[in-house]
Design a protein around this motif. Structure first.
Motif, PDB file in Angstrom:
ATOM      1  N   SER A 102      -7.579  -2.860  -8.660  1.00  0.00           N
ATOM      2  CA  SER A 102      -7.280  -3.646  -9.113  1.00  0.00           C
ATOM      3  C   SER A 102      -8.086  -4.892  -9.267  1.00  0.00           C
ATOM      4  CB  SER A 102      -6.171  -4.388  -8.056  1.00  0.00           C
ATOM      5  OG  SER A 102      -5.800  -5.628  -8.621  1.00  0.00           O
ATOM      6  N   SER A 103      -8.234  -6.448  -9.038  1.00  0.00           N
ATOM      7  CA  SER A 103      -9.052  -7.326  -9.460  1.00  0.00           C
ATOM      8  C   SER A 103      -9.109  -7.829  -8.836  1.00  0.00           C
ATOM      9  CB  SER A 103      -9.236  -7.370 -11.189  1.00  0.00           C
ATOM     10  OG  SER A 103      -9.601  -8.380 -10.964  1.00  0.00           O
ATOM     11  N   GLU A 117      -7.011 -11.905   1.232  1.00  0.00           N
ATOM     12  CA  GLU A 117      -5.586 -10.111   0.510  1.00  0.00           C
ATOM     13  C   GLU A 117      -4.366 -11.839   0.505  1.00  0.00           C
ATOM     14  OE1 GLU A 117      -9.036  -7.881   1.895  1.00  0.00           O
ATOM     15  OE2 GLU A 117      -8.377  -9.460   2.439  1.00  0.00           O
ATOM     16  N   GLU A 135      -0.001  -3.582 -10.194  1.00  0.00           N
ATOM     17  CA  GLU A 135      -0.429  -3.956  -8.552  1.00  0.00           C
ATOM     18  C   GLU A 135       1.374  -3.512  -7.971  1.00  0.00           C
ATOM     19  OE1 GLU A 135      -1.774  -6.427  -6.110  1.00  0.00           O
ATOM     20  OE2 GLU A 135      -3.863  -6.282  -6.751  1.00  0.00           O
ATOM     21  N   ARG A 153      -9.615  -4.655  -4.887  1.00  0.00           N
ATOM     22  CA  ARG A 153      -9.238  -5.606  -5.646  1.00  0.00           C
ATOM     23  C   ARG A 153     -10.646  -5.984  -5.669  1.00  0.00           C
ATOM     24  NH1 ARG A 153      -4.202  -9.616  -2.397  1.00  0.00           N
ATOM     25  NH2 ARG A 153      -2.901  -8.146  -4.100  1.00  0.00           N
ATOM     26  N   ASN A 211      -9.902  -6.741  -0.377  1.00  0.00           N
ATOM     27  CA  ASN A 211     -11.186  -7.007  -0.986  1.00  0.00           C
ATOM     28  C   ASN A 211     -12.166  -7.044  -1.191  1.00  0.00           C
ATOM     29  OD1 ASN A 211      -9.601  -9.122  -1.878  1.00  0.00           O
ATOM     30  ND2 ASN A 211     -10.155 -10.433  -0.841  1.00  0.00           N
TER      31      ASN A 211
END
Length: 302
Positions: A102-103, A117, A135, A153, A211
């Motif tokens: 993800s990002s 997060e 997600e 992410r 993250n």
């Protein structure tokens, strides 16, 4: 271990394929090119996958583009959302582990520091929203099927032959037309491609949402100086914000009229004049031990 990788020809996916081969994993790749064992377009995928995979890493996705039309916006949903749905639907045998790339775009912020997060997912752009939806789809599927799932992410990815804004920055510095705004002290989170790849086998059994950053977040001046020194180009100059703001507005107008991509516009100006850093304590608690991007320029400058 039997592994399926989507997006194996992409920036991160290629590194995944190389590293997992080194680990001795048995790998299938899925994508549109002829290099894939499973040649298919996720957007239109209707086939079923009979193979039993221990791990699926879903790295395929659409990014690195600011949509200018509704049709271009729809591409993000087609690839990132529908493509994810189709992949999950195609797995006849439920895998043990699933990793979704993800990002940090899901947070929907253009500035901030130490973002965790737990921050609300409030993206309004097509890319960020499509990643939020993807997600959610992955998490619902994983809960329903008892799959240990990891969401990673990522901020700016750095590696060999970098993409996106970093590639643009490197090219501009080499050609002598890059400049910093003010003191160039705005910090941005980034992370080395290979560190992300190497973390996946360690974190997949734990699962969770993380993250990933290099933990340092260099400033634009530090980054531009590193690039400039590496290529022995002239020193990067700094320009006052008030001087460049009207130029960015002109860039907006030209892009609106011609649909051409300008080297500076208001969006780019905003990104390089506001800090954007993310907290990776959750990942560090699980063994995440990244290298600082600036201290390993041999991995991304050549």
């Amino acid at each position: 271990m039997k592994v399926l990788i989507t997006g194996a020809s992409g920036f991160l996916g290629a590194s995944l394929l190389k590293a997992f081969n080194t680990l001795g994993f048995s790998i299938d790749t899925l994508g549109r090119s002829n290099d894939n064992q499973i040649k298919t377009d996720l957007v239109n995928m209707a086939t079923k996958l009979d193979t039993s995979y221990d791990l699926v890493v879903h790295a395929a996705g659409k990014a690195h583009m600011v949509p200018k039309t509704p049709e271009e916006e729809e591409l993000f949903y087609a690839v990132n959302v529908k493509g994810t749905e189709n992949l999950l639907r195609s797995l006849k045998v439920i895998p043990k582990y699933f990793v979704f790339i993800s990002s940090v775009a899901v947070y929907g912020v253009d500035h901030g520091t130490d973002i965790r997060e737990s921050h609300p997912l409030q993206a309004q752009d097509a890319y960020g929203k499509s990643k939020i939806l993807a997600e959610n789809i992955v998490q619902q599927w994983a809960e329903l099927n008892g799959v240990k799932t990891t969401l990673l992410r990522l901020p700016l990815l750095v590696g060999e032959n970098p993409k996106g804004n970093l590639k643009t920055m490197i090219n501009a510095i080499r050609k002598g037309y890059y400049f910093n705004i003010g003191q160039g002290n705005i910090k941005k989170s980034m992370v080395l491609n290979d560190d992300v790849v190497n973390f996946i086998p360690k974190i997949m059994e734990q699962g969770g949402t993380y993250n990933l950053t290099d933990g340092y977040a260099p400033s634009f001046k530090e980054l531009s100086d590193t690039i400039s020194n590496h290529f022995a180009t002239k020193s990067v100059i700094s320009i006052n914000y008030q001087m460049i703001k009207p130029v960015a507005m002109i860039g907006d107008l030209i892009e609106k009229i011609t649909k051409l991509k300008m080297p500076i516009n208001s969006l780019k100006l905003s990104k390089i004049t506001k800090p954007l850093t993310f907290n990776d304590d959750e990942a560090r608690a699980q063994g995440w031990n990244p290298r600082e991007v600036l201290k390993h320029k041999e991995l991304w400058l050549n």
